[in-house]
Design an enzyme around this catalytic site. Structure first.
Site, mmCIF file in Angstrom:
data_model
loop_
_atom_site.group_PDB
_atom_site.id
_atom_site.type_symbol
_atom_site.label_atom_id
_atom_site.label_comp_id
_atom_site.label_asym_id
_atom_site.label_seq_id
_atom_site.Cartn_x
_atom_site.Cartn_y
_atom_site.Cartn_z
ATOM 1 N N TYR A 1 22.030 -6.412 -2.551
ATOM 2 C CA TYR A 1 21.120 -5.455 -1.916
ATOM 3 C C TYR A 1 19.663 -5.757 -2.282
ATOM 4 C CZ TYR A 1 25.682 -3.299 -1.444
ATOM 5 O OH TYR A 1 27.007 -3.094 -1.184
ATOM 6 N N CYS B 1 0.827 -1.209 0.000
ATOM 7 C CA CYS B 1 0.000 0.000 0.000
ATOM 8 C C CYS B 1 0.862 1.261 0.000
ATOM 9 C CB CYS B 1 -0.934 -0.017 1.201
ATOM 10 S SG CYS B 1 -1.890 -1.518 1.240
#
Ligand code: LLP
Length: 428
Positions: free
Chosen positions: A387, A358
């Site tokens: 990463y 969201c």
């Protein structure tokens, strides 16, 4: 090279079909190529031939135990930034005596643990930290091997969040302040052994120039510290950039030769050719701290398309991986190629590929021309080995993905997918 290519129309990691992995283990799923990691490590090692050196892999880029075990087996040293990373290295069979410990905010617990494990060097980022290290070592009756990180004030010309070598960054000690700091440390800090000097100017550098500039600027300093304080090593940090654009195509050749890449990556031979002559006669052991260059193109994140949503302005492909699984696009505007697992034709459609989180920042690409894929199909986000998983979180209470290490035709689960129970296991 990297180990990802279409074979008979389906994307493989080495000899393993990625669709088969996605079906068996579910998505989102990180998949790493052991052969690629070995190849990158060995090539960097070879590029530095002629220099007394050690490759200390930057654990932060990918700290899965399987990856660390592989690198330990190749003789790698390790650059760590926390007690947790040291714990991982030891669990994976790495040698603490080959570990350097970087970072601006080491805690007492971390310092004690690293001292007791006998690490090679604390790479210290401030005078305050050096004094504290001296105090803790004294209280334990130990001597702390240390190097100070010099901030050479060189512009790495990379994304501002991953540039570290300018004086406005929080890292290291100003170039001009270093000689007096070493003098004070030698005079006043009996539990410190000044063992080296360290620098790191930034990450994802795609040009050799900043490296040359930093090495040339710091060489006289390193030599004078050797002369005066007997330091034995100089770590020149990590930062070698990789191909992110067209990275699948680049796998057909050595990625550092990729001519099609939008970014002209810094090649490993270029890095060696430029730096070896400048470093070989200094009488110092040179440490390298690469993370991304070793593992970046050795991993992908597989994600399944859930829905296609056609808005008035855009078409969204909603996939089951989110920014919590791979945050680089949201955090650094990082570019990851998105390729279907079935070899596509030439047709392209302009879409946004977005996750289920969201947040509007939860996207993997915006307005990008991609081969079409439909709900139910799985795609690979390329160059996700560095990463990627390490920066994943449980945001939106989403379980962390599983990780698979492929070696030839063998695929091992090196981390199982989190269960719903795992999500709440530590809560009281
Ligand atoms: N040494 C030090 C002291 C570092 O701070 C870093 C990375 C490295 C070595 C390894 O750098 P590499 O060879 O991987 O470029 N999360 C960001 C990158 C952060 C890099 C932090 N420091 C990204 O996803 O682009």
């Amino acid at each position: 090279m990297h180990g990802f290519a279409y074979q008979n129309g389906s994307l493989h990691c080495e000899q393993v079909d990625l669709q088969a992995l996605a079906t068996e283990h579910g998505t989102p799923l990180y998949v790493y190529s052991a052969g690629t990691i070995r190849d990158h490590f060995t090539r960097l090692d070879e590029a530095m031939h002629g220099v007394d050196h050690e490759v200390a892999y930057a654990v932060k880029a990918n700290s899965n135990l399987g990856v660390l075990r592989l690198l330990a087996g190749l003789g790698a040293g390790f650059d760590i930034v926390s007690g947790g990373e040291l714990f991982r290295v030891i669990k994976a069979g790495g040698n603490p005596a080959k570990c350097t410990f970087a970072g601006v905010g080491k805690t007492r617990e971390e310092i004690e643990y690293a001292l007791q494990q006998g690490i090679y060097s604390f790479n210290v980022e401030s005078e305050e930290e050096l004094r504290y290290l001296n105090q803790v070592a004294g209280e334990l009756g130990l001597i702390a091997p240390a190097a100070v990180r010099v901030n050479p004030n060189v512009d790495a010309k990379t994304h501002k969040y991953i540039s570290t070598g300018k004086s406005e960054n929080k890292f290291g000690v100003d170039f001009e302040a270093i000689p007096a700091l070493y003098d004070r440390a030698a005079a006043e800090l009996p539990h410190i052994r000044l063992r080296g000097l360290q620098m790191h100017i930034g990450s994802q550098l795609t040009s050799i120039q900043p490296f040359i500039e930093a090495v040339e600027k710091v060489t006289p300093l390193a030599l004078s510290l050797k002369e005066k304080h007997g330091i034995e090593f100089w770590s020149i940090g990590g930062g070698i950039g990789i191909v992110y654009h067209d990275s699948l195509a680049a796998g057909d050749m050595h990625w550092w030769d990729a001519k099609s890449a939008e970014e002209r990556p810094l090649t490993l031979p270029q890095y060696g050719e430029a730096l070896v002559p400048r470093l070989r006669d200094l009488g110092l052991k040179i440490l390298l701290e690469p993370g991304r260059a070793i593992v970046g193109n050795a991993g992908v994140l597989l994600t399944r398309c859930l829905y296609e949503k056609k808005g008035t302005a855009k078409t969204f492909k909603i996939v089951d991986a989110g920014m919590n699984d791979l945050i680089r696009p949201a955090l650094y505007e990082g570019h990851h190629e998105i390729v279907p697992l079935t070899e596509p034709g030439s047709e392209r459609r302009k879409v946004d590929v977005v996750g289920p989180i969201c947040e509007s920042g939860d996207f993997f690409c915006q307005d990008r021309e991609l081969p079409d894929f439909q709900p139910g199909e799985t795609v690979a986000l390329m160059s996700a080995g560095a990463y990627g998983f390490v920066m994943a979180s449980n945001y939106n209470t989403r379980p962390l993905p599983a990780e698979i290490l492929v070696d030839g035709s063998t695929a091992s689960v090196v981390r199982r997918r989190q269960s719903l129970d795992d999500l709440i296991a530590a809560e009281l």
